[in-house]
Design an enzyme around this catalytic site. Structure first.
Site, short mmCIF file in Angstrom:
data_model
loop_
_atom_site.label_atom_id
_atom_site.label_comp_id
_atom_site.label_asym_id
_atom_site.label_seq_id
_atom_site.Cartn_x
_atom_site.Cartn_y
_atom_site.Cartn_z
N LYS A 61 39.87 16.98 4.29
CA LYS A 61 40.19 18.05 3.77
C LYS A 61 39.92 18.43 2.30
O LYS A 61 39.93 19.59 2.07
CB LYS A 61 41.78 18.03 3.91
CG LYS A 61 42.52 18.42 5.01
CD LYS A 61 43.78 18.46 5.10
CE LYS A 61 44.31 18.80 6.54
NZ LYS A 61 46.09 18.82 6.48
N ASP A 107 50.86 11.47 12.57
CA ASP A 107 50.75 12.57 11.90
C ASP A 107 51.30 13.65 12.30
O ASP A 107 52.02 14.42 11.62
CB ASP A 107 49.08 12.73 12.04
CG ASP A 107 48.59 13.81 11.36
OD1 ASP A 107 49.18 14.28 10.08
OD2 ASP A 107 47.65 14.72 11.79
N HIS A 152 37.48 19.51 9.14
CA HIS A 152 37.99 18.36 8.23
C HIS A 152 37.79 16.99 8.80
O HIS A 152 37.70 16.09 8.24
CB HIS A 152 39.30 18.76 7.62
CG HIS A 152 40.51 18.21 8.82
ND1 HIS A 152 40.78 19.07 9.69
CD2 HIS A 152 41.46 17.27 8.93
CE1 HIS A 152 41.92 18.58 10.39
NE2 HIS A 152 42.30 17.57 9.90
N HIS A 185 43.47 9.39 6.79
CA HIS A 185 43.01 10.34 7.93
C HIS A 185 42.74 11.75 7.67
O HIS A 185 41.69 12.08 8.45
CB HIS A 185 44.20 10.08 9.05
CG HIS A 185 45.19 11.01 8.61
ND1 HIS A 185 46.42 10.57 7.66
CD2 HIS A 185 45.56 12.19 9.04
CE1 HIS A 185 47.08 11.57 7.84
NE2 HIS A 185 46.77 12.53 8.30
N ASP A 186 43.16 12.07 6.68
CA ASP A 186 42.72 13.63 6.21
C ASP A 186 41.96 13.90 5.22
O ASP A 186 41.91 14.92 4.75
CB ASP A 186 44.11 14.61 6.22
CG ASP A 186 44.71 15.25 7.38
OD1 ASP A 186 43.91 15.36 8.26
OD2 ASP A 186 45.80 15.55 7.52
N HIS A 238 41.43 12.05 14.77
CA HIS A 238 42.97 11.99 14.79
C HIS A 238 43.42 13.41 15.55
O HIS A 238 44.66 13.35 15.61
CB HIS A 238 43.35 11.72 13.40
CG HIS A 238 43.32 12.86 12.57
ND1 HIS A 238 42.16 12.90 11.68
CD2 HIS A 238 43.96 13.65 11.95
CE1 HIS A 238 42.07 14.07 10.96
NE2 HIS A 238 43.43 14.54 11.08
N HIS A 239 42.34 14.26 15.63
CA HIS A 239 42.94 15.38 16.46
C HIS A 239 42.33 15.62 17.75
O HIS A 239 42.57 16.45 18.52
CB HIS A 239 42.55 16.71 15.71
CG HIS A 239 43.37 16.94 14.59
ND1 HIS A 239 44.61 17.13 14.50
CD2 HIS A 239 42.94 16.85 12.95
CE1 HIS A 239 45.08 17.45 13.21
NE2 HIS A 239 44.10 17.28 12.47
P1 C2E Z 1 48.91 19.52 9.60
O1 C2E Z 1 49.63 20.54 8.92
O2 C2E Z 1 49.22 18.06 8.83
O3 C2E Z 1 49.35 19.32 11.09
C1 C2E Z 1 48.67 18.38 11.75
C2 C2E Z 1 49.08 18.31 13.31
O4 C2E Z 1 50.41 18.36 13.53
C3 C2E Z 1 48.58 19.69 13.80
O5 C2E Z 1 47.20 19.79 14.15
C4 C2E Z 1 49.35 19.96 15.14
O6 C2E Z 1 48.89 19.16 16.14
C5 C2E Z 1 50.90 19.49 14.83
N1 C2E Z 1 51.49 20.24 14.05
C6 C2E Z 1 51.77 20.70 12.61
N2 C2E Z 1 52.61 21.82 12.79
C7 C2E Z 1 53.09 21.93 14.08
C8 C2E Z 1 53.99 23.17 14.71
O7 C2E Z 1 54.51 23.81 14.02
N3 C2E Z 1 53.93 23.27 15.78
C9 C2E Z 1 53.11 22.33 16.66
N4 C2E Z 1 53.47 22.36 18.15
N5 C2E Z 1 52.12 21.20 16.19
C10 C2E Z 1 52.34 21.33 14.73
P2 C2E Z 1 46.31 21.18 14.31
O8 C2E Z 1 47.09 22.13 14.69
O9 C2E Z 1 44.94 20.72 14.82
O10 C2E Z 1 46.07 21.50 12.74
C11 C2E Z 1 45.36 20.77 11.66
C12 C2E Z 1 45.69 21.19 10.33
O11 C2E Z 1 45.07 22.63 10.46
C13 C2E Z 1 47.05 21.07 9.84
O12 C2E Z 1 47.39 19.88 9.48
C14 C2E Z 1 47.16 22.20 8.97
O13 C2E Z 1 46.56 21.86 7.59
C15 C2E Z 1 46.11 23.25 9.49
N6 C2E Z 1 46.85 24.31 10.19
C16 C2E Z 1 47.17 24.35 11.49
N7 C2E Z 1 47.61 25.66 11.71
C17 C2E Z 1 47.90 26.47 10.65
C18 C2E Z 1 48.29 27.57 10.25
O14 C2E Z 1 48.50 28.45 11.25
N8 C2E Z 1 48.33 28.06 9.03
C19 C2E Z 1 47.63 27.24 8.20
N9 C2E Z 1 47.78 27.50 6.83
N10 C2E Z 1 47.07 25.87 8.23
C20 C2E Z 1 47.23 25.39 9.73
FE FE Z 2 44.18 16.35 10.02
#
Ligand code: C2E
Ligand code: FE
Ligand code: SIN
Ligand code: SIN
Length: 396
Positions: free
Chosen positions: A243, A323, A268, A239-240, A294-295
């Protein structure tokens, strides 16, 4: 069904033909090796009216023969392995290609009691014939034990079993090939997925495994067939995949992303969609929908397209719950791990917002299993997570 008891002195040509046609029809449409072997063993047990039929296949790589045998009534299958160079019936038949017929198994030193010991079955008479392919290569061994009438196996039984083995050989070879290709495909998918997640996940393997287990359980809880659920399970690690196209300074940023950076991060999904666009295999078609959507969110506030409700493909609605739950439960460069139960409450709270309420209801049903999955794993472990107990093979 024809009758092969001793009253019929010789198999008539008609009987033989009927037997072959019926046997052939039942086994020719099954491509899954495990299922095929089950069907063959069932058919032979029935046709020869015996207490047990065991099929051993050669594993040339390990120089062994293996069989999956049922323990007790309807219980799970145990894998039995015997060395190819051993001195017991199965090994000898596989090595020499000759038939062995024992009128009293326990009286013969070539007979091994290993299988009887794990199955609570007492072998009296035993007939073992080689399973050969068209070019005469031995693929394994067919064994039957204990004719219903108590008599020893005779020449006619030998003939029938050899005939059935010959007929089954090509189906077994095809199923083995099919399985090899299938296994190779899954392995390739998995390794590709590891590549994509390698940079930003502390424990890629556990992450991919957890997500695939959760999506599999969700699919089953939603009433999908085992086959559909397996497709979802096998596609989910990809799914990712998009990236791979992201630069390190965004993917690995140890803090919150700026709005501009997050816009790039969102791409991504588009990249994943492009990578898997136009795939031919079913599993990659499912992976395509997952990676692109998936988002997306149930209420239409997701990305990349802002699709809403059932416009989002079901596969994507499933993977998104798996996810997000997993992302919450582990630590990332930008966040700490949440407690499992807090992540669960978050998922429930997003029902009808980010997530399809039906999928959240299914998640409720499977949560006790999911919870165990995470309790058994040390978060942030660098080593691969242990395989679930059910997936481990028992070897005798
Ligand atoms: P990921 O880390 O695999 O997170 C996937 C999804 O899990 C996120 O999609 C979000 O819906 C949820 N999620 C993850 N951590 C949290 C959290 O602490 N709180 C909440 N409420 N939800 C969370 P999203 O937001 O669309 O992000 C997609 C990807 O973007 C993430 O995949 C990550 O790789 C990156 N990302 C998002 N926010 C940040 C950030 O603040 N800093 C960095 N370095 N990467 C980020
Ligand atoms: Fe993703
Ligand atoms: C084989 O196909 O030779 C071995 C497969 C297994 O161990 O199940
Ligand atoms: C043998 O190899 O001696 C036969 C064991 C069995 O399958 O019962």
């Amino acid at each position: 069904m024809s009758d092969f008891s001793n009253e019929t002195p010789k198999l008539s040509a008609d009987e033989k033909l009927n037997l072959l046609v019926e046997f052939g029809a039942r086994i020719s449409c099954e491509l899954r090796l495990d299922k095929l072997l089950d069907i063959i063993a069932q058919q032979i047990t029935h046709m020869l009216d015996v207490g047990r039929c065991t099929i051993y296949l050669k594993d040339a790589e390990r120089n062994e023969l293996w069989s999956k045998i049922a323990q007790g009534r309807g219980l799970e299958h145990t894998e039995i392995r015997v060395p190819l160079d051993g001195e017991t019936v199965t090994s000898i038949v596989a090595r020499t290609g000759q038939t062995i017929n024992l009128a009293d198994a326990y009286e013969d030193k070539r007979f091994s009691m290993a299988v009887d010991m794990v199955t609570d079955f007492r072998t009296h008479t035993l007939l073992a014939v080689p399973l050969k392919n068209n070019s005469g290569k031995v693929l394994g061994v067919f064994q039957v034990a204990n004719k219903a009438d108590g008599s020893p196996f005779d020449k006619k039984d030998e003939g029938i079993l050899l005939l059935l083995a010959t007929l089954a050989a090509s189906s077994i070879e095809i199923a083995k090939l099919y399985q090899d290709v299938h296994v190779a495909q899954l392995e390739t998918i998995y390794r590709l997925a590891v590549t994509a997640e390698y940079r930003d996940q502390q424990d890629t393997r556990a992450h991919l495994k957890n997500i695939s287990i959760i999506s599999y359980l969700l699919a089953l809880a939603l009433g999908m067939s085992k086959k559909e659920a397996e497709l979802i399970k096998n596609a989910s690690p990809l799914h990712d995949i998009g990236k791979v196209a992201l630069a390190d300074n965004i993917l690995l940023k140890p803090g919150r992303l700026t709005p501009e950076e997050f816009e790039i991060m969102k791409s991504h999904t588009i990249y994943g969609g492009r990578i898997l666009e136009g795939a031919h295999s079913k599993v990659l078609q499912v992976a395509h929908k997952m990676s692109l959507y998936h988002h997306e969110k149930w209420n239409g506030t997701g990305y990349p397209k802002g699709l809403q409700g059932e416009d989002i493909p079901l596969e994507a609605r499933i993977i998104t719950v798996a996810d997000v739950f997993d992302a919450l439960c582990v630590s990332r460069v930008y966040k700490k791990a949440w407690k499992t139960d807090d992540a669960y409450l978050y998922i429930l709270g997003e029902s009808g917002k980010a997530f399809d309420p039906r999928i959240v209801a299914a998640f409720k049903k499977i949560y006790s299993s999911v919870r165990k999955l995470y309790l058994n794993q040390t978060p942030q472990a660098k080593t691969p997570a242990p395989a679930p107990a059910a997936a481990r093979k028992q070897t005798v």
